[in-house]
Scaffold this active site. Structure first.
Site, PDB file in Angstrom:
ATOM      1  N   LYS A 287      35.013 115.882  49.031  1.00 19.21           N
ATOM      2  CA  LYS A 287      34.330 114.630  48.654  1.00 19.21           C
ATOM      3  C   LYS A 287      33.268 114.302  49.699  1.00 19.21           C
ATOM      4  O   LYS A 287      33.463 113.448  50.567  1.00 19.21           O
ATOM      5  CB  LYS A 287      35.355 113.495  48.499  1.00 19.21           C
ATOM      6  CG  LYS A 287      34.821 112.310  47.697  1.00 19.21           C
ATOM      7  CD  LYS A 287      35.946 111.419  47.257  1.00 19.21           C
ATOM      8  CE  LYS A 287      35.479 110.110  46.630  1.00 19.21           C
ATOM      9  NZ  LYS A 287      34.624 110.233  45.463  1.00 19.21           N
TER      10      LYS A 287
ATOM     11  N   LEU B  47      36.182 117.555  41.598  1.00 15.70           N
ATOM     12  CA  LEU B  47      36.915 116.739  42.558  1.00 15.70           C
ATOM     13  C   LEU B  47      38.300 116.440  41.977  1.00 15.70           C
ATOM     14  O   LEU B  47      38.412 116.075  40.803  1.00 15.70           O
ATOM     15  CB  LEU B  47      36.168 115.424  42.804  1.00 15.70           C
ATOM     16  CG  LEU B  47      36.817 114.570  43.890  1.00 15.70           C
ATOM     17  CD1 LEU B  47      36.495 115.128  45.278  1.00 15.70           C
ATOM     18  CD2 LEU B  47      36.356 113.129  43.794  1.00 15.70           C
TER      19      LEU B  47
ATOM     20  N   TYR C  27      33.809 111.029  52.280  1.00 20.83           N
ATOM     21  CA  TYR C  27      34.075 109.624  52.000  1.00 20.83           C
ATOM     22  C   TYR C  27      35.220 109.471  51.019  1.00 20.83           C
ATOM     23  O   TYR C  27      35.654 110.439  50.383  1.00 20.83           O
ATOM     24  CB  TYR C  27      32.817 108.931  51.468  1.00 20.83           C
ATOM     25  CG  TYR C  27      32.463 109.252  50.020  1.00 20.83           C
ATOM     26  CD1 TYR C  27      31.955 110.506  49.667  1.00 20.83           C
ATOM     27  CD2 TYR C  27      32.649 108.319  49.007  1.00 20.83           C
ATOM     28  CE1 TYR C  27      31.633 110.796  48.348  1.00 20.83           C
ATOM     29  CE2 TYR C  27      32.320 108.601  47.693  1.00 20.83           C
ATOM     30  CZ  TYR C  27      31.821 109.840  47.368  1.00 20.83           C
ATOM     31  OH  TYR C  27      31.510 110.131  46.065  1.00 20.83           O
TER      32      TYR C  27
ATOM     33  N   GLU D 134      32.940 117.865  35.110  1.00 16.04           N
ATOM     34  CA  GLU D 134      33.424 116.491  35.346  1.00 16.04           C
ATOM     35  C   GLU D 134      32.236 115.553  35.238  1.00 16.04           C
ATOM     36  O   GLU D 134      31.109 115.991  34.977  1.00 16.04           O
ATOM     37  CB  GLU D 134      34.088 116.389  36.721  1.00 16.04           C
ATOM     38  CG  GLU D 134      33.139 116.683  37.871  1.00 16.04           C
ATOM     39  CD  GLU D 134      33.783 116.518  39.247  1.00 16.04           C
ATOM     40  OE1 GLU D 134      34.687 115.691  39.396  1.00 16.04           O
ATOM     41  OE2 GLU D 134      33.342 117.215  40.166  1.00 16.04           O
TER      42      GLU D 134
HETATM   43  N1  PDD Z   1      33.726 108.847  42.617  1.00 13.05           N
HETATM   44  N2  PDD Z   1      34.581 113.295  40.318  1.00 13.05           N
HETATM   45  C1  PDD Z   1      33.562 112.895  41.108  1.00 13.05           C
HETATM   46  C2  PDD Z   1      32.396 113.796  41.270  1.00 13.05           C
HETATM   47  C3  PDD Z   1      33.630 111.650  41.757  1.00 13.05           C
HETATM   48  O1  PDD Z   1      32.610 111.263  42.548  1.00 13.05           O
HETATM   49  C4  PDD Z   1      34.753 110.802  41.561  1.00 13.05           C
HETATM   50  C5  PDD Z   1      34.896 109.471  42.233  1.00 13.05           C
HETATM   51  C6  PDD Z   1      35.789 111.258  40.714  1.00 13.05           C
HETATM   52  C7  PDD Z   1      37.027 110.454  40.463  1.00 13.05           C
HETATM   53  O2  PDD Z   1      37.853 110.427  41.609  1.00 13.05           O
HETATM   54  P1  PDD Z   1      38.816 109.182  41.888  1.00 13.05           P
HETATM   55  O3  PDD Z   1      39.669 109.032  40.691  1.00 13.05           O
HETATM   56  O4  PDD Z   1      39.579 109.594  43.094  1.00 13.05           O
HETATM   57  O5  PDD Z   1      37.934 107.975  42.113  1.00 13.05           O
HETATM   58  C8  PDD Z   1      35.673 112.510  40.132  1.00 13.05           C
HETATM   59  C9  PDD Z   1      33.786 107.601  43.376  1.00 13.05           C
HETATM   60  C10 PDD Z   1      34.472 106.491  42.674  1.00 13.05           C
HETATM   61  C11 PDD Z   1      32.387 107.265  43.841  1.00 13.05           C
HETATM   62  O6  PDD Z   1      31.716 108.169  44.303  1.00 13.05           O
HETATM   63  O7  PDD Z   1      31.972 106.118  43.762  1.00 13.05           O
END
Ligand code: PDD
Length: 287
Positions: free
Chosen positions: A149, A207, A33, A182
């Protein structure tokens, strides 16, 4: 206004939107996703999100259901049909449906594609950023391919729930060696006493956040001192500032970790500056 959801080529009313019970996303979390920020009706950092989606699909050997521009069109159309100006768009691609067999289905099974959009209250987020959030540390019990992801988010749900139970908004995962990997749904950052901005380097256990990548552009452009390396939880507790990044938070100050105050307990100067600069650097060229 009825919310509209895209499912496999159709834009359906929210209550009618559904996937099959033997969809591999539902059965095995065999799905990837993306979550993108929507600002003023624009999709933020679309090229980086589409590139990461392609990497996630390739890592799991799921054929792309359509071209990247076609997927982006679905996202934009979902935003438009839901009249979202400020919010998020969510895109999920699963390996498709079929009898519950662990091994992949034969070639040619259509992938399932779902897209949702909804408004977010960025005013409330800005208000929250004035005081900052608390985080709780948790052992990182996720698999070793967190760079993909996937929707396999149960450890993140458990960690977030444990954080919520203690009044914290985010959990920070800590690996077996005591280093922060993270956040449950964000990347983790600290700022040292010398104002060096630190975040863990990209590796399969984290991620590669799109917000993280864009923030690195900001740091370079603003000539701020920046290092990609692991940091221990103890170092974070001693840091001058801490913050998280994600598409829906952009840059959100962290002022407490495990109940301990970070810095002077207020969002720091560096964090506030990065938050204020972020959207000047984010890409809305695909709008
Ligand atoms: N989550 N690390 C993890 C485990 C994440 O699920 C996310 C993002 C990030 C940050 O990635 P980005 O900057 O591309 O949003 C880091 C999204 C927002 C979610 O699952 O809702």
């Amino acid at each position: 206004m009825t919310r509209i959801v895209y499912v496999n080529g159709r834009y359906l009313p929210y209550a009618k939107a559904a996937v099959h019970v033997e969809d591999r996303g539902f059965q095995f979390a065999d799905a990837v996703y993306e979550v993108c920020e929507v600002r003023g009706g624009y999709l933020v950092d679309e090229p980086r999100h589409m590139a990461r989606l392609a990497r996630s699909l390739a890592a799991l050997e799921i054929d792309a259901p359509m071209s990247a521009p076609a997927l982006a069109h679905v996202m934009r159309e979902t935003i438009r049909r839901n009249r979202v100006r400020d919010g998020l768009v969510y895109l999920q691609v699963t390996r498709g449906e079929g009898p519950r067999e662990f091994a992949f289905p034969a070639a040619g099974v259509p992938r399932t594609v779902v897209c949702l959009a909804r408004p977010l209250d960025f005013g409330a987020q800005d208000a929250l950023a004035l005081t900052g959030i608390a985080v709780k540390s948790m052992p990182d019990i996720r698999w070793r391919r967190s760079e993909i992801k996937t929707v396999m988010l149960l450890p993140a749900c458990l960690a977030k729930q444990a954080a919520r139970a203690e009044g914290a908004r985010e959990a920070w995962f800590v690996d077996d060696d005591g280093f922060v990997t993270e956040g449950a749904s964000s990347n983790a950052w600290i700022v040292t006493g010398e104002r060096v901005v630190i975040t863990r380097q990209i590796a399969p256990i984290i991620l590669a956040g799109v917000t993280r990548a864009t923030l690195i552009d900001v740091l370079r452009e603003e000539q701020m001192t920046f290092v990609e390396r692991p940091f221990r939880l103890e170092e974070a507790l001693q840091a001058r500032e801490a913050f998280i990044t994600s598409a829906t938070n952009t840059v959100m100050p962290v002022v407490r970790i495990d109940g301990r105050i970070i810095g002077d307990g207020k969002p720091g100067h560096v964090t506030r500056r990065l938050r204020s600069k972020f959207h000047q650097f984010a890409d809305i060229s695909g709008a």
